[in-house]
Write a protein that holds these residues in place. Structure first.
Motif, PDB file in Angstrom:
ATOM      1  N   SER A  59      23.932  61.278  59.989  1.00 30.59           N
ATOM      2  CA  SER A  59      22.932  60.521  60.739  1.00 30.59           C
ATOM      3  C   SER A  59      23.587  59.564  61.731  1.00 30.59           C
ATOM      4  CB  SER A  59      21.978  59.772  59.801  1.00 30.59           C
ATOM      5  OG  SER A  59      22.656  58.810  59.056  1.00 30.59           O
TER       6      SER A  59
ATOM      7  N   ASP B  83      23.722  59.481  66.279  1.00 31.00           N
ATOM      8  CA  ASP B  83      23.146  58.329  66.963  1.00 31.00           C
ATOM      9  C   ASP B  83      24.123  57.775  67.996  1.00 31.00           C
ATOM     10  OD1 ASP B  83      21.467  56.058  67.498  1.00 31.00           O
ATOM     11  OD2 ASP B  83      22.754  54.891  66.175  1.00 31.00           O
TER      12      ASP B  83
ATOM     13  N   THR C  31      18.215  52.313  63.955  1.00 27.80           N
ATOM     14  CA  THR C  31      17.840  53.691  63.624  1.00 27.80           C
ATOM     15  C   THR C  31      16.763  53.704  62.538  1.00 27.80           C
ATOM     16  OG1 THR C  31      20.012  54.535  64.235  1.00 27.80           O
ATOM     17  CG2 THR C  31      18.715  55.901  62.740  1.00 27.80           C
TER      18      THR C  31
ATOM     19  N   LYS D  17      12.944  55.146  62.668  1.00 29.51           N
ATOM     20  CA  LYS D  17      12.389  56.090  61.681  1.00 29.51           C
ATOM     21  C   LYS D  17      11.026  55.600  61.194  1.00 29.51           C
ATOM     22  CE  LYS D  17      15.612  59.249  60.802  1.00 29.51           C
ATOM     23  NZ  LYS D  17      15.457  60.555  61.397  1.00 29.51           N
TER      24      LYS D  17
ATOM     25  N   THR E  33      17.877  56.358  55.092  1.00 30.73           N
ATOM     26  CA  THR E  33      18.225  55.746  56.376  1.00 30.73           C
ATOM     27  C   THR E  33      18.351  54.226  56.246  1.00 30.73           C
ATOM     28  OG1 THR E  33      17.119  57.550  57.543  1.00 30.73           O
ATOM     29  CG2 THR E  33      17.548  55.555  58.808  1.00 30.73           C
TER      30      THR E  33
END
Length: 174
Positions: free
Chosen positions: A46, A50, A69, A73, A163
């Protein structure tokens, strides 16, 4: 001469990319060692996808990027839930979806405050706010379980949890 200049610029670019990759991999590895709930592969994948994380040069800048991030989400998940609320297939779970939407609004506020905490180097405050946001996906899913209903956003909540766990784990390393 032009070749030499191009070679130097290319090697500097490559070195900067390698440094960001190393920072991401090392940070994910250390975080995973401290918190086995964190998925090392998810963390690395992830963050390397980014652009802000790939540009990070310090753990603090990686925390900022990963928190942004997580906020993105949540915004995305709020949009999914808003669409589900309009979908006739989900008439029997409208109240549950609305409750989750409220949870996501709270988490968004928590992440906004966490970003301010991080920028002011108040890592304890950031930890508190990130921890509060981390509870949200589980709270949403728990509502569906208690109501004995099937959540249409279980996968999204799982990804959101993972996340948010990244900047929380990183904050604990600062």
């Amino acid at each position: 001469m032009k070749f030499l200049v191009s070679l130097v610029i290319f090697s500097l670019f490559l070195n900067g990319f390698a440094t960001a990759q190393t920072l991401i991999q090392d940070s994910c590895k250390k975080a995973f060692a401290k918190d086995p709930q964190l998925s090392y592969d998810f963390c690395v994948n992830s963050l390397t996808q980014d652009p802000q994380s790939k540009a990070a040069t310090t753990l603090e800048s990686l925390v900022l990027a990963s928190t942004k991030t997580a906020a993105a989400k949540i915004t995305n998940l709020k949009g999914i839930v808003a669409q589900d609320l309009k979908d006739q297939r989900y008439q029997d779970i409208v109240e549950d979806l609305k409750l989750c939407l409220g949870f996501y609004n709270d988490a968004n506020d928590d992440l906004t405050t966490a970003l301010a905490n991080i920028k002011s180097r108040d890592y304890q405050g950031a930890n508190i706010n990130l921890s509060a946001a981390l509870d949200v996906p589980g709270n949403c899913e728990d509502d569906f379980k208690e109501a004995k209903k099937t959540s249409p956003i279980t996968n999204e909540n799982s990804i959101l949890f993972k996340t948010i766990l990244i900047p929380l784990a990183f904050t604990n390393m600062l």
